[in-house]
Design a protein around this motif. Structure first.
Motif, PDB file in Angstrom:
ATOM      1  N   GLY A   1      -3.515  -9.980   7.238  1.00  0.00           N
ATOM      2  CA  GLY A   1      -4.543 -10.725   6.516  1.00  0.00           C
ATOM      3  C   GLY A   1      -5.690 -11.228   7.363  1.00  0.00           C
ATOM      4  O   GLY A   1      -6.706 -11.666   6.822  1.00  0.00           O
ATOM      5  N   LEU A   2      -5.557 -11.163   8.702  1.00  0.00           N
ATOM      6  CA  LEU A   2      -6.697 -11.595   9.524  1.00  0.00           C
ATOM      7  C   LEU A   2      -7.757 -10.492   9.521  1.00  0.00           C
ATOM      8  O   LEU A   2      -7.426  -9.302   9.450  1.00  0.00           O
ATOM      9  CB  LEU A   2      -6.236 -11.897  10.955  1.00  0.00           C
ATOM     10  N   PRO A   3      -9.014 -10.859   9.632  1.00  0.00           N
ATOM     11  CA  PRO A   3     -10.075  -9.856   9.479  1.00  0.00           C
ATOM     12  C   PRO A   3     -10.279  -8.993  10.721  1.00  0.00           C
ATOM     13  O   PRO A   3      -9.826  -9.337  11.808  1.00  0.00           O
ATOM     14  CB  PRO A   3     -11.312 -10.723   9.236  1.00  0.00           C
ATOM     15  N   ARG A   4     -10.995  -7.906  10.527  1.00  0.00           N
ATOM     16  CA  ARG A   4     -11.454  -7.122  11.667  1.00  0.00           C
ATOM     17  C   ARG A   4     -12.748  -7.762  12.189  1.00  0.00           C
ATOM     18  O   ARG A   4     -13.495  -8.379  11.429  1.00  0.00           O
ATOM     19  CB  ARG A   4     -11.721  -5.674  11.240  1.00  0.00           C
ATOM     20  N   ILE A   5     -12.955  -7.617  13.483  1.00  0.00           N
ATOM     21  CA  ILE A   5     -14.160  -8.195  14.099  1.00  0.00           C
ATOM     22  C   ILE A   5     -14.784  -7.164  15.031  1.00  0.00           C
ATOM     23  O   ILE A   5     -14.107  -6.226  15.450  1.00  0.00           O
ATOM     24  CB  ILE A   5     -13.829  -9.476  14.912  1.00  0.00           C
TER      25      ILE A   5
ATOM     26  N   THR B   1      -1.445 -25.710  20.661  1.00  0.00           N
ATOM     27  CA  THR B   1      -1.520 -25.065  19.348  1.00  0.00           C
ATOM     28  C   THR B   1      -2.490 -23.885  19.418  1.00  0.00           C
ATOM     29  O   THR B   1      -3.607 -24.033  19.926  1.00  0.00           O
ATOM     30  CB  THR B   1      -2.016 -26.067  18.279  1.00  0.00           C
ATOM     31  N   LEU B   2      -2.035 -22.744  18.927  1.00  0.00           N
ATOM     32  CA  LEU B   2      -2.911 -21.567  18.791  1.00  0.00           C
ATOM     33  C   LEU B   2      -2.833 -21.138  17.337  1.00  0.00           C
ATOM     34  O   LEU B   2      -1.757 -20.803  16.831  1.00  0.00           O
ATOM     35  CB  LEU B   2      -2.431 -20.443  19.722  1.00  0.00           C
ATOM     36  N   ARG B   3      -3.970 -21.193  16.674  1.00  0.00           N
ATOM     37  CA  ARG B   3      -3.976 -20.966  15.231  1.00  0.00           C
ATOM     38  C   ARG B   3      -5.121 -20.011  14.884  1.00  0.00           C
ATOM     39  O   ARG B   3      -6.210 -20.112  15.479  1.00  0.00           O
ATOM     40  CB  ARG B   3      -4.225 -22.327  14.568  1.00  0.00           C
ATOM     41  N   ALA B   4      -4.864 -19.104  13.963  1.00  0.00           N
ATOM     42  CA  ALA B   4      -5.934 -18.198  13.528  1.00  0.00           C
ATOM     43  C   ALA B   4      -5.949 -18.119  12.010  1.00  0.00           C
ATOM     44  O   ALA B   4      -4.893 -18.153  11.365  1.00  0.00           O
ATOM     45  CB  ALA B   4      -5.716 -16.812  14.113  1.00  0.00           C
ATOM     46  N   SER B   5      -7.134 -18.025  11.454  1.00  0.00           N
ATOM     47  CA  SER B   5      -7.257 -17.954   9.994  1.00  0.00           C
ATOM     48  C   SER B   5      -8.608 -17.313   9.653  1.00  0.00           C
ATOM     49  O   SER B   5      -9.448 -17.093  10.529  1.00  0.00           O
ATOM     50  CB  SER B   5      -7.185 -19.359   9.385  1.00  0.00           C
TER      51      SER B   5
ATOM     52  N   LEU C   1     -15.479 -19.205  16.161  1.00  0.00           N
ATOM     53  CA  LEU C   1     -15.756 -18.512  14.895  1.00  0.00           C
ATOM     54  C   LEU C   1     -16.438 -17.186  15.222  1.00  0.00           C
ATOM     55  O   LEU C   1     -17.425 -17.161  15.970  1.00  0.00           O
ATOM     56  CB  LEU C   1     -16.673 -19.361  14.007  1.00  0.00           C
ATOM     57  N   LEU C   2     -15.873 -16.097  14.704  1.00  0.00           N
ATOM     58  CA  LEU C   2     -16.454 -14.769  14.915  1.00  0.00           C
ATOM     59  C   LEU C   2     -16.616 -14.091  13.563  1.00  0.00           C
ATOM     60  O   LEU C   2     -15.695 -14.149  12.728  1.00  0.00           O
ATOM     61  CB  LEU C   2     -15.535 -13.918  15.803  1.00  0.00           C
ATOM     62  N   LYS C   3     -17.733 -13.449  13.357  1.00  0.00           N
ATOM     63  CA  LYS C   3     -18.019 -12.867  12.042  1.00  0.00           C
ATOM     64  C   LYS C   3     -16.957 -11.837  11.656  1.00  0.00           C
ATOM     65  O   LYS C   3     -16.626 -10.948  12.452  1.00  0.00           O
ATOM     66  CB  LYS C   3     -19.396 -12.203  12.078  1.00  0.00           C
ATOM     67  N   ALA C   4     -16.431 -11.983  10.440  1.00  0.00           N
ATOM     68  CA  ALA C   4     -15.444 -11.021   9.931  1.00  0.00           C
ATOM     69  C   ALA C   4     -16.180  -9.807   9.385  1.00  0.00           C
ATOM     70  O   ALA C   4     -17.201  -9.942   8.709  1.00  0.00           O
ATOM     71  CB  ALA C   4     -14.618 -11.675   8.825  1.00  0.00           C
ATOM     72  N   LEU C   5     -15.661  -8.615   9.709  1.00  0.00           N
ATOM     73  CA  LEU C   5     -16.309  -7.406   9.216  1.00  0.00           C
ATOM     74  C   LEU C   5     -15.870  -7.085   7.786  1.00  0.00           C
ATOM     75  O   LEU C   5     -16.560  -6.438   7.045  1.00  0.00           O
ATOM     76  CB  LEU C   5     -15.985  -6.231  10.133  1.00  0.00           C
ATOM     77  N   ASN C   6     -14.676  -7.510   7.471  1.00  0.00           N
ATOM     78  CA  ASN C   6     -14.196  -7.272   6.113  1.00  0.00           C
ATOM     79  C   ASN C   6     -13.116  -8.308   5.840  1.00  0.00           C
ATOM     80  O   ASN C   6     -12.646  -8.983   6.749  1.00  0.00           O
ATOM     81  CB  ASN C   6     -13.599  -5.865   5.979  1.00  0.00           C
ATOM     82  N   GLN C   7     -12.744  -8.413   4.609  1.00  0.00           N
ATOM     83  CA  GLN C   7     -11.610  -9.282   4.304  1.00  0.00           C
ATOM     84  C   GLN C   7     -10.401  -8.370   4.142  1.00  0.00           C
ATOM     85  O   GLN C   7     -10.263  -7.685   3.137  1.00  0.00           O
ATOM     86  CB  GLN C   7     -11.848 -10.070   3.027  1.00  0.00           C
ATOM     87  N   ALA C   8      -9.567  -8.358   5.189  1.00  0.00           N
ATOM     88  CA  ALA C   8      -8.459  -7.400   5.176  1.00  0.00           C
ATOM     89  C   ALA C   8      -7.439  -7.756   4.116  1.00  0.00           C
ATOM     90  O   ALA C   8      -7.341  -8.896   3.730  1.00  0.00           O
ATOM     91  CB  ALA C   8      -7.787  -7.386   6.541  1.00  0.00           C
TER      92      ALA C   8
ATOM     93  N   ASP D   1     -20.742 -16.632   4.924  1.00  0.00           N
ATOM     94  CA  ASP D   1     -20.070 -15.545   5.664  1.00  0.00           C
ATOM     95  C   ASP D   1     -18.589 -15.865   5.835  1.00  0.00           C
ATOM     96  O   ASP D   1     -18.194 -17.030   5.963  1.00  0.00           O
ATOM     97  CB  ASP D   1     -20.668 -15.408   7.081  1.00  0.00           C
ATOM     98  N   LEU D   2     -17.815 -14.794   5.905  1.00  0.00           N
ATOM     99  CA  LEU D   2     -16.413 -14.965   6.273  1.00  0.00           C
ATOM    100  C   LEU D   2     -16.293 -14.813   7.786  1.00  0.00           C
ATOM    101  O   LEU D   2     -16.966 -13.965   8.390  1.00  0.00           O
ATOM    102  CB  LEU D   2     -15.539 -13.916   5.583  1.00  0.00           C
ATOM    103  N   ALA D   3     -15.456 -15.640   8.388  1.00  0.00           N
ATOM    104  CA  ALA D   3     -15.313 -15.599   9.845  1.00  0.00           C
ATOM    105  C   ALA D   3     -13.851 -15.687  10.230  1.00  0.00           C
ATOM    106  O   ALA D   3     -13.046 -16.306   9.532  1.00  0.00           O
ATOM    107  CB  ALA D   3     -16.086 -16.757  10.478  1.00  0.00           C
ATOM    108  N   LEU D   4     -13.547 -15.039  11.361  1.00  0.00           N
ATOM    109  CA  LEU D   4     -12.249 -15.272  11.991  1.00  0.00           C
ATOM    110  C   LEU D   4     -12.349 -16.610  12.703  1.00  0.00           C
ATOM    111  O   LEU D   4     -13.281 -16.838  13.490  1.00  0.00           O
ATOM    112  CB  LEU D   4     -11.948 -14.163  13.009  1.00  0.00           C
ATOM    113  N   CYS D   5     -11.412 -17.493  12.435  1.00  0.00           N
ATOM    114  CA  CYS D   5     -11.416 -18.811  13.083  1.00  0.00           C
ATOM    115  C   CYS D   5     -10.202 -18.896  13.998  1.00  0.00           C
ATOM    116  O   CYS D   5      -9.067 -18.725  13.552  1.00  0.00           O
ATOM    117  CB  CYS D   5     -11.366 -19.901  12.007  1.00  0.00           C
ATOM    118  N   ILE D   6     -10.446 -19.111  15.282  1.00  0.00           N
ATOM    119  CA  ILE D   6      -9.351 -19.271  16.252  1.00  0.00           C
ATOM    120  C   ILE D   6      -9.425 -20.701  16.781  1.00  0.00           C
ATOM    121  O   ILE D   6     -10.469 -21.137  17.261  1.00  0.00           O
ATOM    122  CB  ILE D   6      -9.493 -18.294  17.434  1.00  0.00           C
ATOM    123  N   GLU D   7      -8.327 -21.409  16.685  1.00  0.00           N
ATOM    124  CA  GLU D   7      -8.297 -22.786  17.186  1.00  0.00           C
ATOM    125  C   GLU D   7      -7.263 -22.899  18.308  1.00  0.00           C
ATOM    126  O   GLU D   7      -6.127 -22.442  18.154  1.00  0.00           O
ATOM    127  CB  GLU D   7      -7.936 -23.755  16.068  1.00  0.00           C
TER     128      GLU D   7
END
Lengths: 129, 260
Positions: free
Chosen positions: B125-129, B158-162, B253-260, B184-190
């Protein structure tokens, strides 16, 4: 200097333990100095009062209290203000300074890196008679 | 100023900007001096011991070797990180699945025994970047190292991605290089720690090269500068903030290329 002359007490205050450790070994190897190290700036004043050095070699950039903070406290403490203080720092070059080029706020300084020979000459020049 | 008038900078603003640049350059040059001259000092003093009159005991020889190795590693780290912080990204970007990339980062993580780990990285479910895996890995490594080093005694990493949608209010104060826009949809890494946090008065300095609150020899002060540079070259956004409950959280935050 004769072999029986009392050793001068040098306190090294620097947050870099590798540096104070090597410097202490080199200075003690001359047979002329009794050296103590303090790497925690917050403990510096306590060590000065305990050791009562003839001269303090003080770093400038340190966490918690920097060299200027410690110098201020030494010079505003009637028990300590007579102690000679010199700076030994990586962050000030001789070319940074105007005037005679070897003072930070009126206090002598030796830039890092310095050889043991340069350090001993510098200490001898500034040790109280 | 009328619409027809040529645009001119306010001389006072220009002077203030020049002063700010000069101030930053002074701090950076002092940082370089600190990170290079201190290990040089170690090398010089170690050479004096090696060339001295006193016979070298095994203990002293071993101590000198340790000091020389540490000095060499410190200079190498400062130079490498300075290059990462200052040079353009040389290698090409490619389309990557962020899930496996982050799982790889997680499995390579060497967590000190005194810390616990909370990892939330969905396997699906995480996006491609669009990213360079090597450089993004370096940025993540810097942020993870920073979080680990903020907790010398105990704590939780804590390492979290969404996947996150960028809100209208978020874009305002971001870096100019960020290509993300509201909606925009983005990959968020915390990456968060439970350490003491960053003093408020130092928060504005954390991305400056050679700024460090770590003990001597433990941090060159270049890790965060390098991480921000890398994320900025990915046209993403890196922010670091204190958490209300204590600790610090770095958010990429990195731009998501698609919503997987």
């Amino acid at each position: 200097m004769s072999d029986t002359a009392p050793k001068k007490k040098i306190l090294l205050i620097d947050d870099e333990p590798f540096i104070t450790n090597l410097m202490a070994m080199n200075l003690e190897d001359t047979g002329r100095f009794e050296v103590r190290e303090q790497n925690d700036s917050l403990q510096a004043l306590e060590t000065i009062m305990d050791f009562v050095p003839d001269l303090i070699v003080l770093d400038v950039m340190m966490p918690d209290l920097d060299g200027a903070d410690i110098l201020y406290r030494i010079k505003n403490d009637s028990r300590l203000k007579h102690i000679k203080v010199v700076f030994h720092t990586a962050t000030v070059r001789e070319s940074d300074l105007s005037g005679d080029g070897k003072l930070i706020n009126g206090f002598p300084f030796l830039p890092k890196p310095a050889t043991t020979e340069q350090m001993v000459t510098f200490i001898d020049r500034h040790l109280p008679a | 100023m009328s619409d027809a008038a040529p645009e001119q900078g306010n001389p006072r603003d220009d002077s203030l900007r020049e002063l700010a640049v000069a101030d930053t350059l002074t701090r950076i040059s002092k940082g370089i001096a600190h990170e290079i001259c201190n290990p040089l000092s170690q090398i010089t003093l170690a050479a004096d011991l090696l060339g001295g009159q006193r016979p070298l005991t095994d203990e002293r020889r071993s101590q000198i070797a340790k000091v020389l190795h540490q000095a060499s590693q410190r200079i190498d780290r400062a130079v490498t990180q300075l290059q990462q912080a200052c040079s353009p990204l040389q290698e090409a970007m490619e389309v990557l699945d962020s899930g496996p990339l982050l799982q790889g980062t997680l499995s390579a993580l060497k967590l000190p025994a005194h810390l616990s780990l909370e990892a939330e990285i969905p396997t699906q479910g995480l996006p491609r970047i669009k990213a360079n895996a090597k450089y993004l890995g370096i940025a993540l490594r810097h942020l993870l190292d920073n979080a680990i080093e903020a907790m010398p005694k105990a704590g939780r990493l804590t390492l979290r991605a969404s996947t996150r949608q960028i809100g209208q209010s978020q874009r305002g104060s971001w870096q100019q290089s960020t290509s993300l826009n509201a909606g925009d949809l983005a990959l968020c890494i915390e990456i968060c720690d439970s350490g003491p946090g960053i003093p408020t008065q130092q928060l504005h300095l954390i991305f400056e090269p050679f700024f460090s609150t770590k003990p001597a020899g433990q941090g060159s002060g270049l890790g965060l500068a390098a991480a921000r540079k890398i994320i900025s070259l990915h046209e993403g956004q890196l922010d670091i903030a204190n958490l209300p409950q204590g600790g610090v959280c770095a958010t990429i935050l990195l731009k998501a290329l698609n919503q997987a």
